[in-house]
Scaffold this motif. Structure first.
Motif, mmCIF file in Angstrom:
data_model
loop_
_atom_site.group_PDB
_atom_site.id
_atom_site.type_symbol
_atom_site.label_atom_id
_atom_site.label_comp_id
_atom_site.label_asym_id
_atom_site.label_seq_id
_atom_site.Cartn_x
_atom_site.Cartn_y
_atom_site.Cartn_z
ATOM 1 N N ARG A 118 0.807 -1.327 0.004
ATOM 2 C CA ARG A 118 0.174 0.021 -0.031
ATOM 3 C C ARG A 118 0.986 1.315 0.130
ATOM 4 N N SER A 119 2.161 1.305 -0.164
ATOM 5 C CA SER A 119 2.968 2.307 0.098
ATOM 6 C C SER A 119 2.824 3.041 -1.303
ATOM 7 N N ALA A 120 2.845 4.412 -1.204
ATOM 8 C CA ALA A 120 3.068 5.259 -2.328
ATOM 9 C C ALA A 120 4.130 5.226 -3.228
ATOM 10 N N TYR A 121 5.270 4.655 -2.547
ATOM 11 C CA TYR A 121 6.823 4.349 -3.359
ATOM 12 C C TYR A 121 6.768 3.051 -3.936
ATOM 13 N N ARG A 122 5.887 2.094 -3.727
ATOM 14 C CA ARG A 122 5.975 0.621 -4.195
ATOM 15 C C ARG A 122 4.942 0.363 -5.123
ATOM 16 N N ASN A 123 5.147 -0.392 -6.202
ATOM 17 C CA ASN A 123 4.162 -0.576 -7.167
ATOM 18 C C ASN A 123 4.457 -2.140 -7.401
ATOM 19 N N TYR A 124 3.661 -3.163 -6.686
ATOM 20 C CA TYR A 124 3.786 -4.590 -6.859
ATOM 21 C C TYR A 124 2.936 -5.062 -8.142
ATOM 22 N N VAL A 125 3.736 -5.895 -8.938
ATOM 23 C CA VAL A 125 2.692 -6.544 -10.006
ATOM 24 C C VAL A 125 3.289 -7.891 -10.313
ATOM 25 N N ALA A 126 2.138 -8.537 -10.378
ATOM 26 C CA ALA A 126 2.407 -10.163 -10.365
ATOM 27 C C ALA A 126 3.485 -10.602 -11.552
ATOM 28 N N SER A 127 4.349 -11.652 -11.399
ATOM 29 C CA SER A 127 5.128 -11.856 -12.337
ATOM 30 C C SER A 127 4.439 -12.401 -13.807
ATOM 31 N N GLU A 128 3.536 -12.862 -13.862
ATOM 32 C CA GLU A 128 2.845 -13.224 -15.057
ATOM 33 C C GLU A 128 2.607 -12.024 -16.174
ATOM 34 N N TYR A 129 2.835 -10.658 -15.621
ATOM 35 C CA TYR A 129 2.632 -9.780 -16.330
ATOM 36 C C TYR A 129 3.964 -8.934 -16.823
ATOM 37 N N ARG A 130 5.026 -9.721 -16.556
ATOM 38 C CA ARG A 130 6.376 -9.138 -16.898
ATOM 39 C C ARG A 130 6.397 -9.262 -18.490
ATOM 40 N N ARG A 131 7.436 -8.387 -18.984
ATOM 41 C CA ARG A 131 7.665 -8.423 -20.342
ATOM 42 C C ARG A 131 8.391 -9.645 -20.579
ATOM 43 N N LYS A 132 9.796 -9.823 -19.918
ATOM 44 C CA LYS A 132 10.523 -10.739 -20.000
ATOM 45 C C LYS A 132 11.341 -10.761 -21.366
ATOM 46 N N ASP A 133 11.693 -9.507 -21.919
ATOM 47 C CA ASP A 133 12.419 -9.467 -23.069
ATOM 48 C C ASP A 133 13.655 -8.740 -22.836
ATOM 49 N N ASP A 134 14.454 -8.621 -24.104
ATOM 50 C CA ASP A 134 15.634 -7.740 -23.884
ATOM 51 C C ASP A 134 15.417 -6.246 -23.578
ATOM 52 N N LYS A 135 14.262 -5.784 -23.849
ATOM 53 C CA LYS A 135 13.982 -4.236 -23.437
ATOM 54 C C LYS A 135 13.828 -4.031 -21.866
ATOM 55 N N GLU A 136 13.543 -5.140 -21.338
ATOM 56 C CA GLU A 136 13.094 -5.366 -19.899
ATOM 57 C C GLU A 136 14.402 -4.628 -19.074
ATOM 58 N N ARG A 137 14.161 -3.428 -18.304
ATOM 59 C CA ARG A 137 15.415 -3.191 -17.474
ATOM 60 C C ARG A 137 15.355 -3.462 -15.949
ATOM 61 N N VAL A 138 16.211 -4.381 -15.696
ATOM 62 C CA VAL A 138 16.206 -4.679 -14.119
ATOM 63 C C VAL A 138 17.333 -4.042 -13.346
ATOM 64 N N LEU A 139 16.847 -3.375 -12.247
ATOM 65 C CA LEU A 139 17.595 -2.755 -11.254
ATOM 66 C C LEU A 139 18.201 -3.564 -10.303
ATOM 67 N N TYR A 140 17.418 -4.450 -9.610
ATOM 68 C CA TYR A 140 17.525 -4.877 -8.400
ATOM 69 C C TYR A 140 16.826 -6.293 -8.080
ATOM 70 N N LEU A 141 17.371 -7.189 -7.433
ATOM 71 C CA LEU A 141 16.832 -8.467 -7.167
ATOM 72 C C LEU A 141 16.711 -8.382 -5.499
ATOM 73 N N THR A 142 15.650 -8.734 -4.994
ATOM 74 C CA THR A 142 15.705 -9.013 -3.612
ATOM 75 C C THR A 142 15.057 -10.483 -3.221
ATOM 76 N N VAL A 143 16.011 -10.989 -2.325
ATOM 77 C CA VAL A 143 15.790 -12.581 -1.984
ATOM 78 C C VAL A 143 15.576 -12.662 -0.512
ATOM 79 N N LEU A 144 14.457 -13.160 -0.173
ATOM 80 C CA LEU A 144 14.102 -13.349 1.455
ATOM 81 C C LEU A 144 14.062 -14.963 1.638
ATOM 82 N N ALA A 145 14.752 -15.374 2.552
ATOM 83 C CA ALA A 145 14.778 -16.571 2.963
ATOM 84 C C ALA A 145 15.307 -17.083 4.382
#
Length: 345
Positions: free
Chosen positions: A299-326
């Motif tokens: 619900r944060s105004a600074y975060r925009n969560y989107v389900a992975s099924e809607y990802r582009r997953k192509d060469d034009k996608e620009r990934v900045l950061y990966l977060t892993v919690l375990a």
């Protein structure tokens, strides 16, 4: 519950000094043939003006001044009216004073001084309820106003007093967050940071965290300069709320890293940039920590969560950061089974 004993701060000391000065002024007034007043009202006004920031002090001083003048005018009119009609029954005076509260507050609304309504009512009631039957109530009204303005002047002067300190405004100071400000950013430190920034000191933050997390941690700190976020992957303007510079992961590197994380049986949040908006893609959660993070932050105004099924997953996608919690155990097992692949990435 363990009690904490923080050091006595400047605001506490200034409050005591301001009250002491009000008492000295009162003592000086007793030597003059113009009425003594009551130091209590001056001390209250001075305490109200002792604030962490100068602009807050000035706003409070204006509120108190307007409130005092409005309340004093209504109090004086109230005394004149009841002297004119010669009312001597206390209950009639008290009920009438309750009704006059309506025009007192309404006047502050009309004058767009709503924050002064409380002080207007306090001044009016102190005059109407406690001095209606005095032999000379008008002198009290005058002294009430004088006492308040003495307190305001002393409070503003004491609060604005600063020792002549020259701050370094040439160099840029960059501070980390983890183990530096996270456990140290108390209200006192926030006030001191804001004072340094307002004095012209160039101060900013460098962190491995996202802008959303940073804004939560540094809430209340008036950052003026862009901050370095996501371990140097982006430069973020906290005032304009936009990314100034970004360094994206190569698509093959981000894809390989995601595959390795998946092979290790873990899930990751993918922070990717779409135009100028940061999107956080998520998949099927693997543990309670991921679910808790998602529920608390979505619900944060600074975060925009989107389900992975809607990802582009192509060469034009620009990934900045990966977060892993375990869990710690899962991470240890993953390092043993996927160690070579993780080191290669």
């Amino acid at each position: 519950m363990k009690l904490e004993f923080p050091p006595i701060g400047a605001r506490i000391m200034k409050s005591a000094i301001a009250v002491g000065l009000c008492m000295l002024v009162y003592f000086a007034r007793t030597l003059l043939p113009i009425g003594n007043g009551i130091p209590f009202y001056g001390a209250l006004a001075a305490l109200w003006c002792i604030q962490p920031y100068n602009n807050t002090t000035k706003n409070n001083a204006v509120q108190r001044s307007m409130g005092t003048l409005i309340g004093a005018v209504y109090g004086l009119l109230f005394l004149l009216l009841f002297r004119l009609i010669n009312v001597t029954v206390p209950m009639i005076v008290y009920i009438s004073a309750s009704a006059v509260i309506i025009p007192v507050i309404y006047t502050t609304v009309v004058l767009n001084k709503r924050n002064a309504s409380f002080f207007s009512c306090v001044v009016f009631l102190s005059i109407a309820l406690t001095h209606s039957f005095d032999s000379d109530p008008y002198l009290f009204v005058l002294n009430r106003v004088i006492d308040t303005f003495i307190g305001i002047i002393i409070g503003v002067a004491v609060n604005d007093f600063r020792l002549p300190i020259k701050h370094d405004t040439d160099n840029l100071y960059v501070s980390g967050i983890d183990d530096v400000l996270i456990s140290q950013t108390s209200n006192y430190n926030k006030v001191e940071l804001n004072r340094l920034i307002r004095s012209g000191v160039k101060f900013t933050i460098s962190t491995v965290r996202t802008p959303a997390v940073l804004m939560d941690i540094m809430k209340g700190v008036e950052l003026q300069l862009p901050v370095i976020v996501m371990d140097g992957a982006a430069l973020y303007d906290v005032k304009e709320k936009r990314y100034l510079e970004t360094v994206f992961l190569p698509s093959d590197v981000s894809s390989e890293a995601e595959n390795i994380i998946a092979d290790c049986g873990m899930h990751c949040f993918v922070n990717a940039m779409l135009d100028s908006t940061l999107l956080i893609y998520y998949g099927e959660f693997r543990n309670a920590a991921e679910q808790e993070l998602f529920e608390s932050c979505r619900r944060s105004a600074y975060r925009n969560y989107v389900a992975s099924e809607y990802r582009r997953k192509d060469d034009k996608e620009r990934v900045l950061y990966l977060t892993v919690l375990a869990e710690k155990f899962s991470i240890s097992c993953s390092k043993e089974s996927c160690g070579n692949s993780l080191e290669s990435v």
